[in-house]
Design a protein around this motif. Structure first.
Motif, PDB file in Angstrom:
ATOM      1  N   THR A 109      -3.304  13.491  -5.821  1.00 50.16           N
ATOM      2  CA  THR A 109      -3.225  12.037  -5.688  1.00 50.16           C
ATOM      3  C   THR A 109      -3.481  11.382  -7.039  1.00 50.16           C
ATOM      4  OG1 THR A 109      -4.202  12.352  -3.498  1.00 50.16           O
ATOM      5  CG2 THR A 109      -4.025  10.096  -4.303  1.00 50.16           C
TER       6      THR A 109
ATOM      7  N   SER B 160       0.867  -1.176   0.000  1.00 57.56           N
ATOM      8  CA  SER B 160       0.000   0.000   0.000  1.00 57.56           C
ATOM      9  C   SER B 160       0.904   1.225   0.000  1.00 57.56           C
ATOM     10  CB  SER B 160      -0.863  -0.054   1.260  1.00 57.56           C
ATOM     11  OG  SER B 160      -1.554   1.144   1.430  1.00 57.56           O
ATOM     12  N   TYR B 161       1.405   1.576  -1.164  1.00 54.82           N
ATOM     13  CA  TYR B 161       2.480   2.558  -1.248  1.00 54.82           C
ATOM     14  C   TYR B 161       2.023   3.920  -1.749  1.00 54.82           C
ATOM     15  CZ  TYR B 161       5.194  -1.708  -0.848  1.00 54.82           C
ATOM     16  OH  TYR B 161       5.701  -2.904  -0.413  1.00 54.82           O
ATOM     17  N   LEU B 162       0.736   4.075  -2.016  1.00 58.46           N
ATOM     18  CA  LEU B 162       0.256   5.304  -2.650  1.00 58.46           C
ATOM     19  C   LEU B 162       0.746   6.542  -1.915  1.00 58.46           C
ATOM     20  CD1 LEU B 162      -1.497   6.638  -4.856  1.00 58.46           C
ATOM     21  CD2 LEU B 162      -3.446   6.435  -3.304  1.00 58.46           C
TER      22      LEU B 162
ATOM     23  N   SER C 272      -4.809   6.447 -10.412  1.00 58.66           N
ATOM     24  CA  SER C 272      -4.556   5.009 -10.551  1.00 58.66           C
ATOM     25  C   SER C 272      -4.389   4.343  -9.188  1.00 58.66           C
ATOM     26  CB  SER C 272      -3.308   4.768 -11.399  1.00 58.66           C
ATOM     27  OG  SER C 272      -2.202   5.487 -10.861  1.00 58.66           O
ATOM     28  N   GLY C 273      -4.102   5.135  -8.152  1.00 56.45           N
ATOM     29  CA  GLY C 273      -3.991   4.582  -6.803  1.00 56.45           C
ATOM     30  C   GLY C 273      -5.321   4.084  -6.263  1.00 56.45           C
TER      31      GLY C 273
ATOM     32  N   PRO D  18      -9.915   2.184  -1.090  1.00 58.46           N
ATOM     33  CA  PRO D  18      -9.274   0.859  -1.044  1.00 58.46           C
ATOM     34  C   PRO D  18      -9.760  -0.081   0.060  1.00 58.46           C
ATOM     35  CG  PRO D  18      -7.629   2.613  -1.263  1.00 58.46           C
ATOM     36  CD  PRO D  18      -8.934   3.279  -0.987  1.00 58.46           C
TER      37      PRO D  18
ATOM     38  N   SER E 288      -1.488   8.739 -14.597  1.00 63.84           N
ATOM     39  CA  SER E 288      -1.731   9.468 -13.344  1.00 63.84           C
ATOM     40  C   SER E 288      -0.407   9.873 -12.687  1.00 63.84           C
ATOM     41  CB  SER E 288      -2.528   8.589 -12.372  1.00 63.84           C
ATOM     42  OG  SER E 288      -3.803   8.299 -12.899  1.00 63.84           O
ATOM     43  N   TRP E 289       0.556   8.955 -12.684  1.00 67.39           N
ATOM     44  CA  TRP E 289       1.841   9.256 -12.027  1.00 67.39           C
ATOM     45  C   TRP E 289       2.667  10.251 -12.844  1.00 67.39           C
ATOM     46  CZ3 TRP E 289       3.088   9.018  -7.192  1.00 67.39           C
ATOM     47  CH2 TRP E 289       2.524   8.036  -6.349  1.00 67.39           C
TER      48      TRP E 289
ATOM     49  N   GLU F 263      -6.790   5.236 -13.705  1.00 67.90           N
ATOM     50  CA  GLU F 263      -5.625   5.595 -14.528  1.00 67.90           C
ATOM     51  C   GLU F 263      -6.021   6.712 -15.495  1.00 67.90           C
ATOM     52  OE1 GLU F 263      -2.604   6.351 -15.104  1.00 67.90           O
ATOM     53  OE2 GLU F 263      -1.873   4.288 -14.918  1.00 67.90           O
TER      54      GLU F 263
ATOM     55  N   THR G 221       4.621   6.750  -1.329  1.00 70.64           N
ATOM     56  CA  THR G 221       5.345   7.129  -2.550  1.00 70.64           C
ATOM     57  C   THR G 221       5.192   8.627  -2.805  1.00 70.64           C
ATOM     58  OG1 THR G 221       4.915   4.938  -3.457  1.00 70.64           O
ATOM     59  CG2 THR G 221       5.668   6.621  -5.007  1.00 70.64           C
TER      60      THR G 221
END
Lengths: 406, 406
Positions: free
Chosen positions: B370, B14-16, B373-374, B133, B354-355, B380, B19
């Motif tokens: 944010t 769960s890195y959203l 895609s998270g 999530p 998204s990123w 996305e 990151t």
């Protein structure tokens, strides 16, 4: 068509305290002139300590100003509280526990109930008998306990470890190997304890058998004898086999404040997976942190003033416990607990069942307690009294029980 | 040897937000002179309303005096709060909900995460995509979701209902029949809504298909348009197919106070078993009530003064939402949400992922949001901004995003 979790339907009704309530209400209605004394509940009665109230006021002020407002808390708890816990509850006792192994929560009941989730669905559990019902019930809901036998009051897939007068309320190592072993020390409901040597036997056994000890230390603050461990992490080897649950409920009167914590040592692993990482994931997914205000309240319990105040409350309750223990012993009752615990465990008189004794005390002494059979089959023939009443009522109740034997 | 719940290992990291945190920190370190504006988080920033702070002070005083001390709360919540909820959140909107159908808790995240426990282990779930999530993750932990496909970002046994620009972010009825349908309205993360007619379609479908709608109304206070229902119980038929989750977090800034509630109507049954009775059993076994202080804080939100104050805060955030929505629309961005929700959902520019868009905004505008895609595969190409910043920063951020298109 959606389906429900059928395991819930296997749970027998939870009527212990409601039946007590109904019986007492009926008696009071029939005998409005009698002053009934309630020593049945496990809830505290003294108010929150002044230092804690102060901390709540301060936290409320902080929450009311933009510069000091706190939103979402860190999942595992604020460092100020985790550091205080580690310092006072662990380092001070020589226990090798680090702040990042503390998970702050809304209470030990939630944690004791939820911890089973991180284990396999076919885990075999072992519990003391009698026992705090949450351990078994939460596993019933998860489908681990097999079938319930109304006759024996036992689940087919649970390993019961009887704790009775015969074995000094010290459970024997089970013949079948369990995966999860629930131990509550000091014990609810019996009020008895395992000392360091006895607990060491369990730690060694768990390490040898590959079992996890789920160690409920909710009543730790009531320990008065030096031989009784305050934490399982006082015992060598516990870091590879134990999870510990702690509560502020009985220590600081937080039953309505809600705060507790769980220690999951990073050395506790299944293969290369640490239970710490699983519990962290569970916390992060299904919990949003304990309230800031309550965490500041918890911190205040560790302050010099706060600690002195809550320990005075514990001392008040323990005077009650001694009053009951010594008074009833003197009168000839068989009585256990009450030395390192706010609970006194009493043998019923003349072979009465727990409920017969309940009715007898209610009618003859106007004293309310909790039938031991409500905590498991081996609780039959026993009765729980608690030290959480007022001193005056406790003295009165003991006099009345004494009178019954004269 | 004990075994763990292997389902936990299936969960992708769960890195959203971690990151995001790392990328922002790295950028700040490389560019210490740049003022980065954070519109990524879903946490509130305004302090607790004065009427609520007052209520906390009063409750703290009560807890500090023996005559007004409160120990264990009723499992399902204090009547004073449940009555206030029913009166103001339900009766006022013509919803047929009774006080004993309200379960007060420590927040909607816990309830949304725990509710799946009362359903069968083989229940089939349907979720909107993108989605909060917790719905999926809590079912992963319970073993309901099958296998995860890293390529598609989807679980084999989950029914995904894409919500995109193409369908106006309104999910279509699924082809396969689910047992449990998670709906979040107003939606997190898209900020879009289903109106009464659209929701009626879902209620009728659930009743027809024998499915339960798990309705997350955490953002209800942000609804500004009359066509959007404040509760699913405004819809005829919902009492036999829906459970509703509510939160004080976004309505009253309680992200750090922790309070929410769940409505389980007594008409919602599987055969002759009511889900109300199962959820009550779950609450009674694994939860010990929300703190007294927080329940009094919640009550204050419903007072005349408290309500006015929290609604002023909502209005503050909604001015931010309008500022973002209208500003970006004017500049030519494709933008959704932000009318009945504190979330604004933005299409990325020039087909960026998204990123990629995250990095682009961070570097070119020093604005943090944010990545869509998270929240799921259909997120996305989208990006979430929140209205929880200060007005001044929000205006600045919008100016910077406008400048990128000029």
């Amino acid at each position: 068509m959606f389906k429900i979790n059928e395991n819930y339907l296997k749970l027998p009704g939870s009527y212990l305290f409601s039946t007590i309530g109904k019986k007492v209400a009926a008696y009071q209605q029939a005998n409005p002139d009698k002053a009934v004394i309630r020593l049945g509940i496990g809830d505290v009665t003294l108010p929150i300590a002044p230092a804690v109230v102060e901390a709540i006021h301060r936290a409320a002020e902080e929450m009311g100003r933009a510069e000091t407002f706190h939103g979402y808390a860190p999942d595992l708890g604020y460092p100020f509280l985790r550091e205080a816990i580690v310092e006072k509850d662990y380092r001070a006792w020589g226990c090798p526990v680090e702040a990042d192994e503390i998970f702050v929560s809304d209470g030990a009941k939630s944690d004791c109930g939820n911890i089973q989730e991180i284990f396999s669905g076919d885990s075999r559990i072992a519990v003391c008998d009698p026992v705090y019902p949450v351990y078994v019930d939460s596993n019933v809901m998860a489908g681990r306990t097999g079938e319930y036998d109304e006759g024996t009051g036992m689940w087919s897939d649970v390993i019961y470890m009887p704790c009775t007068e015969e074995n000094g309320f010290s459970p024997e190592l089970p013949k079948e190997t369990p995966d999860l072993i629930y131990l509550c020390n000091p014990n609810n409901p019996t009020g008895t304890t395992l000392d360091r040597e006895q607990l060491k036997v369990w730690v060694d056994y768990a390490n040898r058998a590959g079992a996890v000890i789920l160690y409920d230390a909710a009543y730790e603050a009531y320990i008065s004898e030096p031989g009784v461990p305050h934490s399982i992490f006082e015992i060598e080897g516990a870091r590879t086999c134990a999870i510990e649950f702690r509560s502020f409920s009985k220590k600081a009167g937080f039953t309505g404040v809600r705060l507790g914590f769980t220690v999951v040592p990073k050395d506790l692993k299944c293969g290369d997976v640490s239970l710490h990482s699983l519990w962290a994931r569970r916390h992060g997914t299904k919990f949003n942190g304990a309230p800031y205000i309550e965490q500041r309240a918890g911190e205040a319990v560790y302050s010099e003033e706060g600690n002195r105040q809550v320990m005075e409350q514990v001392a008040y309750y323990m005077r009650n416990a001694r009053t009951i223990h010594e008074g009833l012993k003197e009168a000839g009752y068989s009585v256990y607990g009450g030395v390192n615990s706010p609970y006194i465990w009493l043998k019923t008189e003349n072979g009465m069942t727990s409920w017969e004794f309940f009715d007898y005390l209610l009618e003859q002494a106007n004293v309310v307690g909790t039938p031991g059979s409500g905590f498991g089959p081996s609780g039959e023939g026993y009765f729980r009294l608690t030290a959480f009443g007022t001193y005056e009522n406790t003295v009165k109740a003991v006099e009345r029980l004494k009178a019954l034997r004269q």
